[in-house]
Design a protein around this motif. Structure first.
Motif, PDB file in Angstrom:
ATOM      1  N   UNK A  21       1.038  -0.667  -0.056  1.00 60.28           N
ATOM      2  CA  UNK A  21      -0.087   0.079   0.013  1.00 60.28           C
ATOM      3  C   UNK A  21       0.646   1.455   0.034  1.00 60.28           C
ATOM      4  N   UNK A  22       1.983   1.821   0.650  1.00 56.84           N
ATOM      5  CA  UNK A  22       2.667   1.964   0.807  1.00 56.84           C
ATOM      6  C   UNK A  22       4.047   2.726  -0.441  1.00 56.84           C
ATOM      7  N   UNK A  23       4.041   1.667  -1.409  1.00 57.13           N
ATOM      8  CA  UNK A  23       4.064   1.718  -2.253  1.00 57.13           C
ATOM      9  C   UNK A  23       3.712   2.184  -3.989  1.00 57.13           C
ATOM     10  N   UNK A  24       1.969   1.683  -3.311  1.00 57.67           N
ATOM     11  CA  UNK A  24       0.617   2.115  -4.124  1.00 57.67           C
ATOM     12  C   UNK A  24       0.764   4.094  -4.229  1.00 57.67           C
ATOM     13  N   UNK A  25       0.962   4.191  -3.390  1.00 57.96           N
ATOM     14  CA  UNK A  25      -0.209   5.044  -2.463  1.00 57.96           C
ATOM     15  C   UNK A  25       0.906   6.548  -2.709  1.00 57.96           C
ATOM     16  N   UNK A  26       2.528   6.206  -2.485  1.00 53.53           N
ATOM     17  CA  UNK A  26       3.355   7.536  -2.502  1.00 53.53           C
ATOM     18  C   UNK A  26       2.825   8.232  -3.173  1.00 53.53           C
ATOM     19  N   UNK A  27       3.749   9.923  -3.770  1.00 50.16           N
ATOM     20  CA  UNK A  27       3.618  10.489  -4.098  1.00 50.16           C
ATOM     21  C   UNK A  27       5.228  10.609  -4.917  1.00 50.16           C
ATOM     22  N   UNK A  28       6.398  10.184  -4.450  1.00 53.71           N
ATOM     23  CA  UNK A  28       7.264  10.155  -4.569  1.00 53.71           C
ATOM     24  C   UNK A  28       7.962   9.938  -6.281  1.00 53.71           C
ATOM     25  N   UNK A  29       8.312  10.941  -6.433  1.00 49.23           N
ATOM     26  CA  UNK A  29       8.933  11.034  -7.838  1.00 49.23           C
ATOM     27  C   UNK A  29      10.087  10.558  -8.144  1.00 49.23           C
ATOM     28  N   UNK A  30      10.735  10.409  -9.160  1.00 48.06           N
ATOM     29  CA  UNK A  30      11.906   9.896  -9.437  1.00 48.06           C
ATOM     30  C   UNK A  30      12.480  10.567  -9.493  1.00 48.06           C
ATOM     31  N   UNK A  31      12.964  12.192  -9.557  1.00 45.37           N
ATOM     32  CA  UNK A  31      13.317  13.215  -9.992  1.00 45.37           C
ATOM     33  C   UNK A  31      12.964  14.603  -9.311  1.00 45.37           C
ATOM     34  N   UNK A  32      12.821  14.196  -7.977  1.00 51.97           N
ATOM     35  CA  UNK A  32      12.522  15.080  -6.641  1.00 51.97           C
ATOM     36  C   UNK A  32      12.830  16.569  -6.926  1.00 51.97           C
ATOM     37  N   UNK A  33      12.456  17.714  -7.412  1.00 46.01           N
ATOM     38  CA  UNK A  33      13.938  19.055  -7.425  1.00 46.01           C
ATOM     39  C   UNK A  33      14.223  19.416  -6.277  1.00 46.01           C
ATOM     40  N   UNK A  34      13.700  18.581  -5.476  1.00 48.10           N
ATOM     41  CA  UNK A  34      14.173  19.261  -3.457  1.00 48.10           C
ATOM     42  C   UNK A  34      15.676  18.081  -3.467  1.00 48.10           C
ATOM     43  N   UNK A  35      15.093  16.795  -3.988  1.00 47.28           N
ATOM     44  CA  UNK A  35      15.919  16.237  -3.630  1.00 47.28           C
ATOM     45  C   UNK A  35      17.210  16.267  -4.502  1.00 47.28           C
ATOM     46  N   UNK A  36      17.301  16.590  -5.742  1.00 43.94           N
ATOM     47  CA  UNK A  36      18.431  16.093  -6.834  1.00 43.94           C
ATOM     48  C   UNK A  36      19.074  17.958  -6.628  1.00 43.94           C
ATOM     49  N   UNK A  37      18.052  19.012  -5.820  1.00 43.07           N
ATOM     50  CA  UNK A  37      19.484  20.253  -5.385  1.00 43.07           C
ATOM     51  C   UNK A  37      20.538  20.202  -4.454  1.00 43.07           C
ATOM     52  N   UNK A  38      21.616  20.770  -4.385  1.00 41.73           N
ATOM     53  CA  UNK A  38      22.685  20.547  -3.408  1.00 41.73           C
ATOM     54  C   UNK A  38      22.255  21.244  -2.458  1.00 41.73           C
ATOM     55  N   UNK A  39      22.520  20.522  -1.199  1.00 39.62           N
ATOM     56  CA  UNK A  39      22.394  20.290   0.446  1.00 39.62           C
ATOM     57  C   UNK A  39      22.983  21.378   0.941  1.00 39.62           C
ATOM     58  N   UNK A  40      23.035  21.171   2.141  1.00 39.01           N
ATOM     59  CA  UNK A  40      23.736  22.507   2.922  1.00 39.01           C
ATOM     60  C   UNK A  40      25.017  22.722   2.814  1.00 39.01           C
ATOM     61  N   UNK A  41      25.886  21.559   2.051  1.00 41.71           N
ATOM     62  CA  UNK A  41      27.372  21.437   2.012  1.00 41.71           C
ATOM     63  C   UNK A  41      27.819  22.247   0.247  1.00 41.71           C
ATOM     64  N   UNK A  42      26.924  22.448   0.050  1.00 46.42           N
ATOM     65  CA  UNK A  42      26.601  23.389  -1.335  1.00 46.42           C
ATOM     66  C   UNK A  42      27.410  22.642  -2.739  1.00 46.42           C
ATOM     67  N   UNK A  43      27.645  21.030  -2.437  1.00 44.07           N
ATOM     68  CA  UNK A  43      27.711  19.643  -3.730  1.00 44.07           C
ATOM     69  C   UNK A  43      27.038  19.746  -4.119  1.00 44.07           C
ATOM     70  N   UNK A  44      26.758  19.461  -5.820  1.00 41.30           N
ATOM     71  CA  UNK A  44      25.900  19.525  -6.233  1.00 41.30           C
ATOM     72  C   UNK A  44      25.895  17.909  -6.783  1.00 41.30           C
ATOM     73  N   UNK A  45      24.141  16.995  -6.320  1.00 45.44           N
ATOM     74  CA  UNK A  45      25.086  15.377  -6.741  1.00 45.44           C
ATOM     75  C   UNK A  45      25.180  15.456  -8.079  1.00 45.44           C
ATOM     76  N   UNK A  46      24.733  16.270  -8.934  1.00 47.83           N
ATOM     77  CA  UNK A  46      24.969  15.244 -10.852  1.00 47.83           C
ATOM     78  C   UNK A  46      26.152  15.490 -10.802  1.00 47.83           C
ATOM     79  N   UNK A  47      27.398  16.210 -10.021  1.00 47.04           N
ATOM     80  CA  UNK A  47      28.739  16.415 -10.664  1.00 47.04           C
ATOM     81  C   UNK A  47      29.401  15.182 -10.141  1.00 47.04           C
ATOM     82  N   UNK A  48      30.617  14.977 -10.395  1.00 46.39           N
ATOM     83  CA  UNK A  48      31.382  14.303  -9.545  1.00 46.39           C
ATOM     84  C   UNK A  48      31.899  13.972  -7.954  1.00 46.39           C
ATOM     85  N   UNK A  49      31.851  13.309  -7.598  1.00 43.00           N
ATOM     86  CA  UNK A  49      32.438  13.357  -6.236  1.00 43.00           C
ATOM     87  C   UNK A  49      33.197  13.648  -5.609  1.00 43.00           C
TER      88      UNK A  49
END
Length: 114
Positions: A21-49
Motif C-alpha cells: 500500500x505504501x508503494x502504491x500510495x506514495x507520490x514520490x517522483x524519481x527526479x524530485x526537485x528538492x532531492x536533487x538540489x545541493x544540500x547544506x554543504x553546497x555539493x551538486x549531486x549530479x557532478x563528480x564526487x
C-alpha cells in the motif's frame, strides 16, 4: 507451536500488505526537485564526487564542532555546587573559550561575508 507459526504468517501478511500500500500510495517522483538540489554543504549531486571541499565550509564545521563540545562541557557546571576550586576551574575554562573565540574572530573565520 502451530499458533506461533500462524501468528508469524499473519504478521508477515500484514507487513507485506502495508508495504504494498505504501508503494502504491506514495507520490514520490524519481527526479524530485528538492532531492536533487545541493544540500547544506553546497555539493551538486549530479557532478563528480571527487570535487575539492571548500576550505571555508571545513573551517566553519570545525569551529561548530569545537564550540558544540565546549557547550556540552559547560552545561553540567550549571548544576554543580560552586566552591573556590570549581569557581577557578570554571573561570579558567570560560577564559580559554573566550580566547579561542577572539582568536577565530581576529583571523576572520567567523566572518560570514566572503
Amino acid at each position: 507451536m502451530m499458533i506461533i507459526g500462524l501468528i508469524w504468517a499473519l504478521l508477515l501478511l500484514v507487513v507485506m500488505i502495508m508495504m504494498s500500500l505504501s508503494i502504491l500510495i506514495n507520490k514520490k517522483t524519481f527526479m524530485d526537485r528538492e532531492k536533487s538540489s545541493p544540500f547544506e554543504c553546497g555539493f551538486d549531486p549530479q557532478n563528480s564526487s571527487r570535487m575539492p571541499l571548500s576550505m571555508r565550509f571545513f573551517i566553519i564545521t570545525l569551529i561548530f564542532l569545537i564550540f558544540d563540545v565546549e557547550i556540552t562541557l559547560l552545561l553540567p557546571l550549571v548544576y554543580m555546587p560552586i566552591s573556590f576550586t570549581s569557581g577557578v576551574s570554571i573561570s579558567l575554562f570560560i577564559v580559554i573559550l573566550l580566547v579561542g573565540v577572539f582568536y577565530e574572530w581576529k583571523e576572520g573565520a567567523l566572518s560570514w561575508v566572503n
